[in-house]
Scaffold this active site. Structure first.
Site, PDB file in Angstrom:
ATOM      1  N   CYS A 110       0.836  -1.203   0.000  1.00  0.00           N
ATOM      2  CA  CYS A 110       0.000   0.000   0.000  1.00  0.00           C
ATOM      3  C   CYS A 110       0.876   1.260   0.000  1.00  0.00           C
ATOM      4  O   CYS A 110       1.609   1.517   0.954  1.00  0.00           O
ATOM      5  CB  CYS A 110      -0.905  -0.031   1.232  1.00  0.00           C
ATOM      6  SG  CYS A 110      -1.756   1.502   1.586  1.00  0.00           S
ATOM      7  N   CYS A 115       0.212   3.654   2.872  1.00  0.00           N
ATOM      8  CA  CYS A 115       0.729   3.092   4.126  1.00  0.00           C
ATOM      9  C   CYS A 115       2.229   3.353   4.247  1.00  0.00           C
ATOM     10  O   CYS A 115       2.718   3.753   5.300  1.00  0.00           O
ATOM     11  CB  CYS A 115       0.477   1.587   4.182  1.00  0.00           C
ATOM     12  SG  CYS A 115      -1.254   1.102   4.076  1.00  0.00           S
TER      13      CYS A 115
END
Length: 146
Positions: A67, A70
Protein backbone atom coordinates in the site's frame (compact mmCIF):
# COMPACT_ATOMS: atom_id res chain seq x y z
CA UNK A 1 35.83 29.66 24.16
CA UNK A 2 33.82 32.80 24.73
CA UNK A 3 30.01 32.84 24.42
CA UNK A 4 27.56 35.68 24.44
CA UNK A 5 24.31 35.00 26.25
CA UNK A 6 21.38 37.40 26.08
CA UNK A 7 18.53 37.22 28.56
CA UNK A 8 15.74 39.83 28.72
CA UNK A 9 17.66 43.11 28.72
CA UNK A 10 20.83 41.61 30.19
CA UNK A 11 23.82 40.02 28.55
CA UNK A 12 26.82 38.04 29.64
CA UNK A 13 30.13 37.75 27.84
CA UNK A 14 31.80 34.86 29.60
CA UNK A 15 34.04 31.91 28.97
CA UNK A 16 31.92 28.76 29.03
CA UNK A 17 32.14 25.34 27.52
CA UNK A 18 29.28 23.08 26.52
CA UNK A 19 29.61 21.06 29.74
CA UNK A 20 29.34 24.25 31.80
CA UNK A 21 25.78 24.85 30.60
CA UNK A 22 23.18 23.52 33.03
CA UNK A 23 19.85 22.52 31.52
CA UNK A 24 16.57 22.41 33.35
CA UNK A 25 15.24 18.83 33.64
CA UNK A 26 12.25 19.57 31.39
CA UNK A 27 14.51 20.96 28.65
CA UNK A 28 16.95 18.08 29.01
CA UNK A 29 14.11 15.56 28.63
CA UNK A 30 12.98 17.25 25.42
CA UNK A 31 16.51 17.27 24.00
CA UNK A 32 17.02 13.60 24.85
CA UNK A 33 13.66 12.52 23.40
CA UNK A 34 13.98 10.55 20.15
CA UNK A 35 12.76 12.18 16.94
CA UNK A 36 11.30 8.95 15.62
CA UNK A 37 10.31 5.57 17.03
CA UNK A 38 9.77 2.41 15.04
CA UNK A 39 6.24 1.05 15.33
CA UNK A 40 6.15 -2.29 17.15
CA UNK A 41 4.77 -4.98 14.84
CA UNK A 42 1.83 -7.13 15.90
CA UNK A 43 1.86 -10.53 14.19
CA UNK A 44 -0.35 -12.72 16.39
CA UNK A 45 -3.88 -12.45 17.71
CA UNK A 46 -2.61 -13.35 21.20
CA UNK A 47 -0.14 -10.45 21.02
CA UNK A 48 -2.98 -8.10 20.03
CA UNK A 49 -5.01 -9.30 23.04
CA UNK A 50 -2.04 -8.88 25.38
CA UNK A 51 -1.48 -5.30 24.20
CA UNK A 52 -5.15 -4.43 24.74
CA UNK A 53 -5.12 -6.04 28.21
CA UNK A 54 -2.85 -3.29 29.53
CA UNK A 55 -5.73 -0.82 29.40
CA UNK A 56 -3.31 1.89 28.32
CA UNK A 57 -4.05 3.88 25.17
CA UNK A 58 -2.43 2.41 22.07
CA UNK A 59 -2.41 3.41 18.42
CA UNK A 60 -2.50 0.62 15.85
CA UNK A 61 -1.63 1.26 12.22
CA UNK A 62 -3.30 -1.40 10.07
CA UNK A 63 -1.28 -1.39 6.85
CA UNK A 64 0.03 -3.48 3.98
CA UNK A 65 3.52 -3.59 2.50
CA UNK A 66 2.08 -3.07 -0.98
CA UNK A 67 0.00 0.00 0.00
CA UNK A 68 1.64 3.26 -1.18
CA UNK A 69 -0.26 5.44 1.29
CA UNK A 70 0.73 3.09 4.13
CA UNK A 71 4.39 3.33 3.14
CA UNK A 72 4.17 7.12 2.92
CA UNK A 73 2.44 7.47 6.32
CA UNK A 74 4.80 5.17 8.21
CA UNK A 75 7.63 7.70 8.90
CA UNK A 76 5.07 10.33 9.90
CA UNK A 77 3.50 7.92 12.39
CA UNK A 78 6.97 7.03 13.69
CA UNK A 79 7.61 10.73 14.42
CA UNK A 80 4.22 10.95 16.12
CA UNK A 81 5.08 7.85 18.19
CA UNK A 82 8.21 9.62 19.45
CA UNK A 83 6.20 12.72 20.26
CA UNK A 84 3.70 10.80 22.41
CA UNK A 85 6.26 8.42 23.96
CA UNK A 86 5.94 7.02 26.64
CA UNK A 87 2.27 7.93 27.23
CA UNK A 88 0.85 6.26 24.13
CA UNK A 89 2.44 3.25 22.45
CA UNK A 90 2.26 2.80 18.67
CA UNK A 91 1.99 -0.53 16.85
CA UNK A 92 1.63 -1.69 13.25
CA UNK A 93 -0.15 -4.68 11.76
CA UNK A 94 0.59 -5.87 8.25
CA UNK A 95 -2.83 -7.15 7.22
CA UNK A 96 -1.24 -9.83 5.02
CA UNK A 97 0.68 -11.33 7.96
CA UNK A 98 -2.15 -11.87 10.48
CA UNK A 99 -5.18 -14.15 10.59
CA UNK A 100 -8.33 -12.73 8.94
CA UNK A 101 -10.21 -13.09 12.25
CA UNK A 102 -8.04 -10.33 13.70
CA UNK A 103 -9.03 -7.94 10.91
CA UNK A 104 -12.67 -8.83 11.47
CA UNK A 105 -12.38 -8.23 15.23
CA UNK A 106 -10.83 -4.80 14.63
CA UNK A 107 -13.34 -4.05 11.85
CA UNK A 108 -10.58 -3.19 9.38
CA UNK A 109 -11.46 -3.24 5.71
CA UNK A 110 -9.28 -0.48 4.19
CA UNK A 111 -5.63 0.43 4.42
CA UNK A 112 -4.23 2.37 6.01
CA UNK A 113 -6.51 2.39 9.04
CA UNK A 114 -5.16 4.00 12.20
CA UNK A 115 -7.05 3.13 15.37
CA UNK A 116 -6.92 4.31 18.97
CA UNK A 117 -7.65 1.58 21.55
CA UNK A 118 -7.99 1.81 25.33
CA UNK A 119 -9.40 -0.61 27.90
CA UNK A 120 -9.98 -3.22 25.15
CA UNK A 121 -12.27 -0.82 23.28
CA UNK A 122 -11.74 0.98 20.00
CA UNK A 123 -12.10 4.70 20.80
CA UNK A 124 -11.31 6.21 17.43
CA UNK A 125 -10.35 5.48 13.87
CA UNK A 126 -8.88 7.31 10.90
CA UNK A 127 -8.98 5.73 7.47
CA UNK A 128 -6.11 7.08 5.40
CA UNK A 129 -7.73 7.85 2.09
CA UNK A 130 -6.84 11.56 2.20
CA UNK A 131 -3.50 13.32 1.84
CA UNK A 132 -0.88 12.41 4.45
CA UNK A 133 -1.07 15.85 6.06
CA UNK A 134 -4.83 15.61 6.47
CA UNK A 135 -4.59 12.05 7.84
CA UNK A 136 -2.00 13.14 10.40
CA UNK A 137 -4.21 16.08 11.44
CA UNK A 138 -7.07 13.62 11.96
CA UNK A 139 -4.85 11.27 13.99
CA UNK A 140 -3.67 14.16 16.19
CA UNK A 141 -7.28 15.26 16.74
CA UNK A 142 -8.18 11.68 17.69
CA UNK A 143 -5.30 11.54 20.19
CA UNK A 144 -6.26 14.86 21.76
CA UNK A 145 -9.69 13.47 22.57
CA UNK A 146 -8.12 10.98 24.98
Amino acid sequence: MSHNFHFANTSCNCKATRRDVVLLPSIRAQLEKPLSMELTPITLEAQFDQILETGSPVVIDWMAKWCRKCIYLKPKLERLAAEYHPHIKFYSVDVNDVPAILLKRAEVSKMPTIQLWRNKEKEGEVIGGDTAGHVMDQVRAMLHQT
